[in-house]
Design a protein around this motif. Sequence first.
Motif, short mmCIF file in Angstrom:
data_model
loop_
_atom_site.label_atom_id
_atom_site.label_comp_id
_atom_site.label_asym_id
_atom_site.label_seq_id
_atom_site.Cartn_x
_atom_site.Cartn_y
_atom_site.Cartn_z
N GLY A 33 9.28 10.00 -6.97
CA GLY A 33 7.33 10.33 -7.07
C GLY A 33 6.97 9.92 -7.90
O GLY A 33 5.43 9.01 -7.30
N LEU A 34 7.58 8.82 -9.34
CA LEU A 34 6.28 7.45 -9.93
C LEU A 34 6.77 6.70 -9.09
O LEU A 34 6.14 5.70 -9.25
CB LEU A 34 7.51 7.43 -10.99
N THR A 35 7.79 6.43 -7.65
CA THR A 35 7.30 4.61 -7.20
C THR A 35 6.46 5.13 -6.38
O THR A 35 5.34 4.42 -6.00
CB THR A 35 8.76 4.63 -6.18
N VAL A 36 6.31 5.98 -5.89
CA VAL A 36 5.06 7.05 -5.30
C VAL A 36 3.35 6.21 -6.26
O VAL A 36 2.94 5.63 -5.53
CB VAL A 36 4.71 7.75 -3.84
N ALA A 37 3.80 6.38 -7.52
CA ALA A 37 2.20 6.49 -8.36
C ALA A 37 2.18 4.54 -8.47
O ALA A 37 1.04 4.57 -8.73
CB ALA A 37 3.25 6.79 -9.08
N GLN A 38 3.40 4.10 -8.55
CA GLN A 38 3.12 2.53 -8.34
C GLN A 38 2.63 1.72 -6.94
O GLN A 38 1.83 1.11 -7.18
CB GLN A 38 4.42 2.05 -8.21
N LEU A 39 2.72 2.57 -6.51
CA LEU A 39 2.04 2.14 -4.42
C LEU A 39 0.21 2.63 -4.57
O LEU A 39 0.10 1.53 -4.09
CB LEU A 39 2.71 3.14 -3.97
N TYR A 40 0.66 3.67 -5.23
CA TYR A 40 -0.73 4.14 -6.05
C TYR A 40 -2.05 3.03 -6.08
O TYR A 40 -3.05 2.39 -5.79
CB TYR A 40 -1.31 5.70 -6.11
N ALA A 41 -1.28 3.00 -7.24
CA ALA A 41 -1.77 1.35 -8.11
C ALA A 41 -1.95 -0.12 -8.07
O ALA A 41 -3.39 -0.68 -8.15
CB ALA A 41 -1.08 1.81 -9.98
N LEU A 42 -0.62 -0.23 -6.76
CA LEU A 42 -1.48 -1.45 -6.14
C LEU A 42 -2.44 -0.83 -4.88
O LEU A 42 -2.89 -2.01 -5.18
CB LEU A 42 0.05 -1.71 -5.39
N ALA A 43 -2.22 0.58 -4.80
CA ALA A 43 -3.02 -0.47 -3.70
C ALA A 43 -5.07 0.16 -3.82
O ALA A 43 -6.17 -0.34 -4.18
CB ALA A 43 -3.49 1.15 -3.34
N LEU A 44 -5.02 0.37 -6.02
CA LEU A 44 -6.54 0.66 -6.26
C LEU A 44 -6.43 -1.09 -7.56
O LEU A 44 -6.93 -0.95 -8.26
CB LEU A 44 -5.90 1.49 -7.61
N SER A 45 -5.19 -1.92 -7.15
CA SER A 45 -5.27 -3.06 -8.39
C SER A 45 -5.20 -2.69 -9.82
O SER A 45 -5.99 -3.87 -10.43
CB SER A 45 -6.81 -3.97 -7.61
N ALA A 46 -4.37 -1.69 -9.79
CA ALA A 46 -4.19 -1.36 -11.08
C ALA A 46 -3.32 -1.82 -11.62
O ALA A 46 -2.08 -1.80 -11.02
CB ALA A 46 -4.43 0.06 -11.73
#
Length: 463
Positions: free
Chosen positions: A425-438
Amino acid sequence: MSGGSIAGRLRRDIVGALLLSSLVTFALLYLIGRGQYMHDFEQALQDDARAISNITQSFPDDDVYVNIQPDALPGFQANGDRFFQLWDAKSLQPLDHSPSLEALGFRFERPNPVSAVPRRFETRLPDGREVSLVAVEFLATWGLEEDVLQRTGQTINDHEVQLLVGRMRQELDTSLWRLAAVCAAGALFLPLLAAAVLALRVPHAMRPLSELGREIEQRNPDDVRPFAASEVREVQPFVLRLNELMARIAGVRHRERQFLAHAAHELRTPLAELHATADVALLRPDDPSGHVEALEDMRAVTRRAARLVDALFRLARHGREGPKVLHPTRLEALIAQAVNQAAPASLQRELEWRLEGAEDACVMADPVLLRALLDNLVGNAIAHARAGTMVLVRWRGGDPASVELCNLCESEPAQHGTGEHLSHGLTVAQLYALALSAELQTSREGERFTARIRFASACLDKL
């Protein structure tokens, strides 16, 4: 916007500007030249009047005439274009006229009044030709010297005479027409010459843009190398903007590759688990209870994979919808919502949550994606926390804004990592962060889980 080349528009604009400027310039030159021609013509009339007055002579017996020689002043001879006519100022009787008038069989009417100050006016000949005239009154000179008069015993009376001298207006008109033709030809020739020069020089001047265009055309879609700096000042802004575009494209490509790598890694894990569970079940074909346990494990794995696919679809839809409008989002409210939603799981493990941060701290972000990222991190913190312990969430606004989440915070902190060996699930969290430019940093050491988010877009205004 209408089509056309920059070089063509540049040539047209320059030629138009030159045409306008040359028309104004040559119009001024014509006016100056016309004034000079008019002045010269007037001066020539005055000179003719003085020349005729100088040879207007009075003789004994009241004989007054213009003593013109056949070879002198040829313009006043027969078929000439200059005229004079002489009157007695007192009797107003005609005294003399030029051979040119004699040849025409025409006489000018005596103007009235005539004085010692030259008077200028216009008239016409019987054939319609215009004539410019000057009329003046003066005292005729003596035709004989005084000693000759004394020797011969003769006398000469002073005579006031009136003289009319004229020139054909056609002489001035022809000069003016010639001047106008020369000025008009110059006003048209200079822009044509400039157009010919521009036709040769503009393509040469536009060559840096053409070369830049050819370089862009020859590049393949995956080539995001920056363009070489140009020495031409006008081309430098284009190269600068293109390089900025290349940098943005390279960043997007990098994020896309990261997205694909994370997605592939996250999908490969449940597939490997399914494959391993199926292999173990096949090793015991006669064990129904083992098969039921394997099926339950496979169902749990497929559910987790389905949640992953849903998250990926959500991120994909977010990317297809184009640039998102960022909103000032209060961190405290979203963090509280994520923690409250996970309250049942927290109670089950007897976890305590401590939230620390300013109430007005905010960040510029997409609230939906940020909430999904916080839900993911809160779920991981609960999954890794030891029962009966505390989970700390700290946040702050400003630039940069950040959120930090950890459990077992009373122990020594672990070094932040990239999440390569973290839970599902943390890989998905990284994808969310990429989408947020964070920027998302996560680590796990034993039962301790730590995550930190650093936001690129700060919200400087308080909500």
